[in-house]
Write an enzyme that holds these catalytic residues in place. Structure first.
Site, PDB file in Angstrom:
ATOM      1  CG  ASP A  30      -1.667   1.277   1.457  1.00  0.00           C
ATOM      2  OD1 ASP A  30      -1.609   2.158   0.579  1.00  0.00           O
ATOM      3  OD2 ASP A  30      -2.327   1.402   2.508  1.00  0.00           O
ATOM      4  CE  LYS A 105      -1.695   6.900  -3.586  1.00  0.00           C
ATOM      5  NZ  LYS A 105      -2.199   5.951  -2.553  1.00  0.00           N
ATOM      6  CD  GLU A 204      -5.187   3.616  -2.574  1.00  0.00           C
ATOM      7  OE1 GLU A 204      -6.097   4.379  -2.188  1.00  0.00           O
ATOM      8  OE2 GLU A 204      -4.027   4.013  -2.785  1.00  0.00           O
ATOM      9  CG  ASP A 227      -9.161   5.228   1.726  1.00  0.00           C
ATOM     10  OD1 ASP A 227      -8.726   5.817   2.733  1.00  0.00           O
ATOM     11  OD2 ASP A 227      -8.421   4.620   0.922  1.00  0.00           O
TER      12      ASP A 227
HETATM   13  P1  ADP Z   1      -3.026   7.472   3.673  1.00  0.00           P
HETATM   14  O1  ADP Z   1      -3.981   6.546   3.032  1.00  0.00           O
HETATM   15  O2  ADP Z   1      -3.229   8.906   3.306  1.00  0.00           O
HETATM   16  O3  ADP Z   1      -1.618   7.049   3.550  1.00  0.00           O
HETATM   17  P2  ADP Z   1      -3.724   6.508   6.354  1.00  0.00           P
HETATM   18  O4  ADP Z   1      -4.856   5.661   5.974  1.00  0.00           O
HETATM   19  O5  ADP Z   1      -2.527   5.844   6.913  1.00  0.00           O
HETATM   20  O6  ADP Z   1      -3.332   7.537   5.228  1.00  0.00           O
HETATM   21  O7  ADP Z   1      -4.287   7.573   7.409  1.00  0.00           O
HETATM   22  C1  ADP Z   1      -3.468   8.516   7.978  1.00  0.00           C
HETATM   23  C2  ADP Z   1      -4.335   9.466   8.759  1.00  0.00           C
HETATM   24  O8  ADP Z   1      -5.041   8.760   9.769  1.00  0.00           O
HETATM   25  C3  ADP Z   1      -3.550  10.553   9.462  1.00  0.00           C
HETATM   26  O9  ADP Z   1      -4.172  11.801   9.239  1.00  0.00           O
HETATM   27  C4  ADP Z   1      -3.657  10.178  10.912  1.00  0.00           C
HETATM   28  O10 ADP Z   1      -3.613  11.313  11.752  1.00  0.00           O
HETATM   29  C5  ADP Z   1      -5.013   9.514  10.945  1.00  0.00           C
HETATM   30  N1  ADP Z   1      -5.192   8.616  12.077  1.00  0.00           N
HETATM   31  C6  ADP Z   1      -4.502   7.487  12.382  1.00  0.00           C
HETATM   32  N2  ADP Z   1      -4.948   6.953  13.531  1.00  0.00           N
HETATM   33  C7  ADP Z   1      -5.951   7.758  13.958  1.00  0.00           C
HETATM   34  C8  ADP Z   1      -6.810   7.749  15.107  1.00  0.00           C
HETATM   35  N3  ADP Z   1      -6.711   6.797  16.042  1.00  0.00           N
HETATM   36  N4  ADP Z   1      -7.729   8.726  15.212  1.00  0.00           N
HETATM   37  C9  ADP Z   1      -7.824   9.695  14.274  1.00  0.00           C
HETATM   38  N5  ADP Z   1      -7.055   9.768  13.201  1.00  0.00           N
HETATM   39  C10 ADP Z   1      -6.124   8.806  13.035  1.00  0.00           C
HETATM   40 MG    MG Z   2      -4.664   5.166   2.087  1.00  0.00          MG
END
Ligand code: ADP
Ligand code: MG
Length: 654
Positions: A30, A105, A204, A227
């Site tokens: 991912d 990205k 995704e 998502d």
């Molecule tokens: P991406 O798909 O953009 O790479 P992710 O799916 O890994 O991102 O999500 C990252 C986001 O999730 C960040 O903004 C992070 O602050 C938020 N995040 C992760 N855990 C939590 C949580 N427990 N509560 C709220 N937001 C969260």
């Molecule tokens: Mg993502």
């Protein structure tokens, strides 16, 4: 059921049972805007590879939510060299704001003209590069987004190779469903530059569906994948035609019916809303270096506070800015945050509406809603989505890992090592709930066809229990210690009631994809709690066979232990009631009765203690007989007790 902290358990299915890794594995990657992950699937299903420097090869699914395995999609450069990748680069973001690239990205396969706004707000320099595409310039050196993604991919590949113990050369890499050909090609190119054979570019949302076993069997389904990541929001309507069961390597067909979303709406915006005033002040800073630093600090502080608010109703943030950025000390409430963030949530729902409209579907036509992205951990998001779609969402798998897990599933399909289909049609191992004393009440027995539903009533074993711990287990043995732990959750805020009075209805629902939802409701107070898991995760056919054989070997012994444990629970209630009654009416009954009841209490208490310490050492028949004797000996006590309450009632009446 116990309200105390749960007893220790042995995990039956462990890494030791996993099949060995093939020579040329296909991993799932991912490649996220904010975080990237690698997963690998074998006969036991997919698992996230832990990529920490401590290098345990496998991570416990149920362990830390934001722990290992997540690699921040961040790269820091110095001149010609890559100085840091992942966690280290992310940690240095505040100090090296102009040399640290994140969210690259966004620029993949995009013209600079389309990304001017992002570029203007970026602490690192984004410029117009070759052929009008975006380029990133650091220390006078220009790099394409593909090259930077390749540096990330190479890092992921190296860590994955270490974790698996074999060189990783092939991968399934995921991209958003809306990525156009240029963006997909850029992702392929990044893989090529990193020396990875990208065997498939996978959408995704399709990956998320695969991780949940959607498309593995059954009827066609229409699903919505919601998502909400770090910087982007995507909603996808997918139509899934399951694989033809008669052709073992047949792949399910996933068709994207519609996508919608917002490339400028994600977790970062929630961070910003949380500290809106400070953010505005930082943006007003005229010196670009200082502005970048202040924004980076706020990003970090706001992000941490937001994550804390997903679990707690309030959180306090304190920051000693050291003169570089302003000091900070304030307490933030979840309730205030939810009000401030409501417009953001509504924007995601508007996008859902658009996606459904484009797909020509009503909300009721959606079979499942899958939550993806770290930001869906915010309770307000889950509530809003479930309310809007009027159904529970799929949340059993970690929302920020589910895409990598699904990419690994696709990898195993392509490698021909997909998991045993037998595991998918029936419940492979019984599902149950821990009851007092560490015994298991089975609600769904093994080999039941999915979907299935089962409901049972439970109560408490301790007076005035306000929280009831529920522990969902899997296995054929009678005691929790010999089963596999699937999930724990709590039913909270019960009004105080005597032991045995609360009516806790627990429903186990296994749907057609094998996802287990457990709902608990206390009938008198209406308090509810629920949890969701994928019970077949981490199970192979061999392991199921071994667990079954084990249960046969231990059947007799297990039954005895179960009986002793149940007897101990009932006997303990007897001891409590009889002791209380005796204290009330001691003066009203013969001394011989008092003596024999007291002797019986001592005897039974000793057996209870012994049963709790080592249930196998107690003969259930003797235990039962002792309990019976005490019950009989205490009859006069009960009668005296009833007589006394009648007298009291009569004297207190008008
Ligand atoms: P991406 O798909 O953009 O790479 P992710 O799916 O890994 O991102 O999500 C990252 C986001 O999730 C960040 O903004 C992070 O602050 C938020 N995040 C992760 N855990 C939590 C949580 N427990 N509560 C709220 N937001 C969260
Ligand atoms: Mg993502």
């Amino acid at each position: 059921m116990s309200g105390d902290s749960p007893s220790s358990k042995t995990q039956v299915a462990t890494e030791a049972c996993r099949a060995s890794v093939p020579d040329d594995p296909i991993v799932g990657i991912d490649l996220g805007t904010t975080n990237s992950l690698v997963a690998f699937a074998d006969a036991a299903g997919p698992r996230i590879l832990s990529l920490g420097s401590d290098l345990e090869s496998v991570e416990d699914e149920a362990s830390s939510q934001n722990g290992n395995g997540l690699v921040p999609s961040v790269v820091r450069y110095r001149g010609d060299v890559v100085e840091a990748v992942g966690r280290e680069a992310a940690a240095g973001l505040e100090d090296h704001a102009t040399r640290t690239v994140y969210s690259v990205k966004r620029y993949m396969g995009r013209r600079f003209d389309d990304r001017r706004e992002d570029a203007a707000a970026s602490p690192y320099r984004v410029v117009e590069g070759a052929r009008g595409l975006s380029g990133i310039e650091i220390d006078g050196r220009m790099r394409s987004p593909e090259e930077i993604s390749a540096d990330l991919l190479a890092h992921l590949r190296d860590r994955a190779s270490e974790a698996l113990g074999v060189p990783v050369r092939r991968a399934v890499v995921t991209v958003p469903a809306y990525f156009d050909d240029a963006q997909r090609q850029a992702t392929r190119d990044a893989g090529r530059i990193a020396g990875i054979d990208v065997v498939r570019i996978l959408n995704e949302p399709t990956a998320a569906a695969l991780a949940y076993g959607i498309g593995g069997r059954g009827d066609a389904e229409t699903i919505v994948v919601y998502d909400l990541g770090g910087g982007t929001f995507d909603v996808t309507v997918l139509e899934v035609m399951p694989a033809d069961p008669s052709s073992p390597d047949g792949e399910a067909i996933f068709r994207v019916l519609a996508t919608a979303g917002d490339t400028r709406l994600g977790g970062d915006d929630f961070d910003r809303v949380l500290l809106e005033d400070l953010h505005d002040a930082a943006m007003a800073e005229s010196d670009p270096e200082r502005r970048a630093r202040r924004l980076a600090v706020l990003r970090a502080v706001g992000g941490r506070a937001k994550i804390a608010l997903s679990d707690a109703a309030a959180t306090r943030i304190r920051l000693d800015g050291g003169g570089v950025v302003p000091d900070l000390d304030r307490t933030l409430d979840r309730a205030d945050f939810e009000v401030a963030a409501r417009p953001l949530v509504d924007r995601t729902l508007d996008a859902c509406e658009r996606a459904l409209k484009d797909a020509g579907l009503e909300r009721a036509a959606i079979d499942r809603v899958v939550l993806v992205g770290g930001s869906t951990r915010m309770p307000m998001i889950r509530e809003a989505v479930e309310t809007w779609f009027d159904r529970p969402a799929y949340v059993a798998l970690d929302p920020d890992r589910v895409i990598a897990l699904g990419a690994a599933v696709q990898g195993s399909i392509l490698a021909g090592t997909r998991r045993d289909a037998l595991l998918l049609d029936v419940i492979p191992l019984s599902l149950g709930l821990e009851t007092a004393g560490g015994a298991v009440a089975k609600l769904v027995v093994r080999n039941t066809m999915v979907p299935t539903r089962s409901v049972e009533m439970f109560s408490t074993s301790v007076d005035g229990q306000l929280n009831v711990g529920l522990h969902v287990v899997q296995g054929e043995r009678e005691m929790v210690a010999d089963c596999r732990s699937l999930a724990r959750f709590e039913l909270r805020g019960l009004p105080p009631m005597p032991a045995g009075i609360p009516q806790i209805e627990v429903a186990f629902n296994v749907d057609a994809n094998g996802v287990l939802g457990v709902d608990a409701v206390e009938r008198r107070s209406g308090r509810r709690a629920r949890v969701q898991v994928v019970p077949s995760n981490g199970l192979t056919r061999d392991e199921v066979d071994r667990i079954e054989a084990d249960s046969v070997t231990h059947a007799r012994d297990d039954m005895m232990v179960h009986r002793v444990v149940d007897l101990a629970v009932n006997a303990a209630l007897d001891v409590k009631w009889i002791t209380e009654a005796l204290d009330r009416v001691r003066a009203d009954v013969d001394t011989e009765v008092v003596a024999s009841v007291e002797a019986g209490l001592v005897e039974l208490q000793a057996l209870i203690t012994q049963a709790r310490e080592d249930p196998r050492s107690v003969d259930p028949d003797a235990f039962h007989a002792a309990k019976d004797r005490l019950d009989r000996a205490s009859m006069p006590v009960h009668e005296a007790s009833i007589a006394r309450s009648l007298r009291n009632e009569a004297s207190s009446g008008d």
